[in-house]
Design a protein around this motif. Structure first.
Motif, PDB file in Angstrom:
ATOM      1  N   ILE A 142       6.853 -21.063  22.370  1.00  0.00           N
ATOM      2  CA  ILE A 142       8.241 -21.092  22.822  1.00  0.00           C
ATOM      3  C   ILE A 142       8.674 -19.729  23.334  1.00  0.00           C
ATOM      4  N   ASP A 143       8.544 -18.721  22.476  1.00  0.00           N
ATOM      5  CA  ASP A 143       8.974 -17.373  22.879  1.00  0.00           C
ATOM      6  C   ASP A 143       8.354 -16.369  21.917  1.00  0.00           C
ATOM      7  N   ASP A 146       6.160 -18.160  16.874  1.00  0.00           N
ATOM      8  CA  ASP A 146       7.039 -19.287  16.574  1.00  0.00           C
ATOM      9  C   ASP A 146       6.709 -19.860  15.205  1.00  0.00           C
ATOM     10  N   SER A 166      11.846 -18.059  16.483  1.00  0.00           N
ATOM     11  CA  SER A 166      10.922 -17.421  17.424  1.00  0.00           C
ATOM     12  C   SER A 166      11.177 -15.920  17.465  1.00  0.00           C
ATOM     13  N   SER A 174      15.209 -15.198  17.499  1.00  0.00           N
ATOM     14  CA  SER A 174      16.147 -16.247  17.889  1.00  0.00           C
ATOM     15  C   SER A 174      15.790 -17.533  17.156  1.00  0.00           C
ATOM     16  N   HIS A 176      15.290 -21.561  17.396  1.00  0.00           N
ATOM     17  CA  HIS A 176      14.964 -22.485  18.473  1.00  0.00           C
ATOM     18  C   HIS A 176      15.236 -23.922  18.050  1.00  0.00           C
ATOM     19  N   LEU A 178      14.411 -27.908  19.863  1.00  0.00           N
ATOM     20  CA  LEU A 178      13.852 -28.625  21.001  1.00  0.00           C
ATOM     21  C   LEU A 178      13.684 -30.102  20.689  1.00  0.00           C
ATOM     22  N   ALA A 190      14.919 -27.741  25.534  1.00  0.00           N
ATOM     23  CA  ALA A 190      14.667 -26.685  24.534  1.00  0.00           C
ATOM     24  C   ALA A 190      15.787 -25.666  24.610  1.00  0.00           C
ATOM     25  N   ARG A 191      16.116 -25.105  23.446  1.00  0.00           N
ATOM     26  CA  ARG A 191      17.162 -24.080  23.364  1.00  0.00           C
ATOM     27  C   ARG A 191      16.689 -22.939  22.467  1.00  0.00           C
ATOM     28  N   LEU A 192      16.928 -21.730  22.932  1.00  0.00           N
ATOM     29  CA  LEU A 192      16.874 -20.536  22.092  1.00  0.00           C
ATOM     30  C   LEU A 192      18.309 -20.081  21.905  1.00  0.00           C
TER      31      LEU A 192
END
Length: 576
Positions: A142-143, A146, A166, A174, A176, A178, A190-192
């Motif tokens: 993801i970033d 994770d 993440s 952050s 996350h 999704l 998906a959202r952070l």
């Protein structure tokens, strides 16, 4: 000597009787399973037919540790199938959460496969046969690094909602969230997001209900947050709950139109934090529950009208699995139990509800373990500073990666102690532990007005205990107080009197009078009250009789035999 032998036979018969009684009721079930190396259970899910347990195994499959799924038949706790999943050499796989829908089972875990490890791992199983078939797996970067937190599934089984944390390559943290299609594992959205300006927030749990997603976790400053999203991933509302101490949300459950959050409150020691909110995230109730030692709750389940916080307590020195049962309407503690022993540890990691029973999972390094009442639990009320919070949200682009190597190994674990650490799951059915206890209190009140009132008060209470025995307890309390009492009394009395009246004429009269009198009196008096309470309760709990009954009876047998022998010798030594 004959008398001593007779006593021994009688007590042996009593032991046999107690053994029959002790095994007459089965109210819990405990299953240990694993192999020669550590096997750790971390997630559990229950449906109408099966119990699903996931974690990591060091005993089964190649290139351990591997992600494992073990399935047990709910009706009789028999083993159905187990499988270990491997992605290749020098790669680890761990299972954290599991949900099932129809014949499909979905396991959320993590792995060091792929770029910027660890990454999320999602594995799909199918139960159309007697084995656990692996039908697919995907890895999500993801970033940066994770970590999985929680997973929920839509009512139709088409979407999985995953929450976690993440950490990007620069160290930014952050939360996350999704949505993943179960048909092909593609990411729908998906959202952070961050509650705190500058980031640093963690998400630990997600619940999907009423087309809404509820997420809980903590901010970078260790304040608990709850966020609400719609099913399309649009943020609707966030509340931050702050005290002068540290707090974090670890699990969220939606039941009966209310939101229940389990958290940790770091006073110290760490305590179970229980909260109730409405769907608009308005706080309705908040309580802290714990012992004088650290208590770490990791999961929350609604069972039989109670909310069970499940985790680990250090109240007895070594870690024990702990269950705190809370009345969700008042926040009052109903009962608390531990599953433990005297030398090893049992750590609870997750829980699920059948509606009437709690089933929880974890790992143990010593077996057997037994349930015991946890005394000395304190309940407190907590005050929060509550503030709404806009979120900082970004939309990452996530492409699932299918591992080039995916293998799985079916296995049959040893049911019972087998290695250094083994996985376990346990049933706990509170309805089967309810015991009706009749308490009779006799109150004697003596006042300075030379008035004595005697009354008997009967009441019925409910207790929870773990012994198979009948207990009689008597307590006496004496208090002295000054009170103002208004007494209203309606009585029917028959009064017989003999009256002699002397006036100018002396005569004697005998009168029998039948009257109905209503007396209303207000008096101020000093009262001494003695309360004697006798409580008799019969508790049923299906522990092995050796745990509670036999040791005590053996001690009694030894004492009586010894006393009989001593008395026999003394009698022979007396001159007659």
């Amino acid at each position: 000597m004959r008398r001593a032998l007779a006593i021994l036979l009688v007590l042996t018969a009593l032991v046999a009787t107690q053994m029959v009684a002790a095994n007459a009721e089965l109210v819990t079930f405990r299953r240990l399973f694993g192999g020669s190396n550590p096997d750790i259970a971390r997630g559990i899910f229950v449906d109408s037919n099966h119990i699903y347990v996931v974690g990591e195994t060091g005993s089964f499959g190649p290139n351990t540790p591997n992600l494992f799924l073990s399935i047990f038949n709910k009706a009789d706790n028999s083993h159905k199938c187990s499988v270990a999943v491997d992605l290749g050499s020098l790669i680890y796989e761990r299972g954290w959460k599991v949900v099932a829908h129809g014949s499909n089972v979905y396991v959320l875990g993590d792995t060091n496969y792929g770029s910027n490890p660890p990454n999320l791992l999602l594995v799909k199983f199918n139960l159309t046969s007697s084995i656990c078939n692996v039908v697919g797996a995907a890895v999500y970067d993801i970033d940066g690094s994770d970590s999985p937190g929680g997973m929920s599934i839509s009512a139709d089984g088409s979407l999985l909602f995953i929450a976690g944390t993440s950490i990007d390559t620069s160290g930014g943290i952050s939360a996350h969230l999704l949505a993943v299609r179960t048909s092909d594992f593609n990411v729908t959205w998906a959202r952070l997001f961050n509650v705190t300006a500058g980031g640093g927030d963690f998400a630990y749990s997600v619940a999907f209900s009423g087309n809404k997603l509820y997420v809980t976790g903590r901010t970078v400053s260790w304040d608990l947050f709850v966020s609400r999203f719609d099913a399309a991933g649009n943020h609707e509302l966030t509340r931050v709950f702050t005290t002068s101490y540290y707090e974090e949300g670890v699990d969220v459950v939606v039941s009966g139109g209310k939101l229940y959050v389990a958290g940790r409150y770091y006073v110290p020691p760490r305590e179970f934090l229980f909260m109730r909110l409405d769907p608009a995230l308005n706080l309705e109730l908040a309580k802290t529950i714990g012992t004088s030692s650290d208590d770490e709750v990791v999961s929350l389940s609604m069972v039989g009208g109670l909310a069970y916080g499940v985790g680990t307590t250090y109240a007895f020195g070594t870690p024990d699995a702990v269950l705190f049962a809370v009345n969700p309407s008042t926040g009052d503690l109903s009962h608390a139990f531990v599953l433990g022993d005297t030398s090893g540890f049992q750590a609870a990691q997750d829980s699920a509800s059948t509606g009437t029973c709690l089933i929880f999972t974890g790992y143990s390094d010593n077996w057997p373990a037994y349930y015991a009442v946890l005394d000395g639990v304190n309940v407190g009320t907590i005050s929060f500073t509550i503030s709404p919070s806009p979120l900082s949200i970004t939309t990452p682009s996530i492409t699932p990666v299918s591992p080039p190597t995916l293998s799985w190994t079916s296995f049959t674990p040893t049911l019972g102690p087998s290695g250094m650490e083994d996985a376990f799951y346990s049933w706990f059915c509170p309805d089967a532990l309810v015991v009706s206890t009749t308490t009779t209190s006799t109150v004697l009140t003596t006042s300075t007005l030379s008035t004595t009132v005697t009354s008997v008060v009967g009441s019925t209470t409910t207790v929870y205990d773990v012994r198979t025995t009948t207990i009689t307890q008597t307590s006496v309390t004496t208090t002295t107080s000054s009170t103002t009492t208004t007494l209203t009394q309606s009585t029917t009395t028959t009064l017989s009197t003999t009256t002699t009246l002397t006036e100018s004429t002396t005569y004697s009269t005998t009168t029998t009078l039948s009257t109905t009198t209503t007396l209303s009196t207000t008096t101020t008096l000093s009262t001494t009250t003695t309360l004697s309470t006798t409580t008799t309760s019969t508790q049923y709990f299906a522990e092995p009789v050796t745990t509670y009954v036999i040791p005590g009876l053996l001690a009694v047998i030894a004492a009586l035999l010894g006393a009989s022998l001593v008395l026999g010798r003394r009698r022979r030594a007396l001159p007659y």
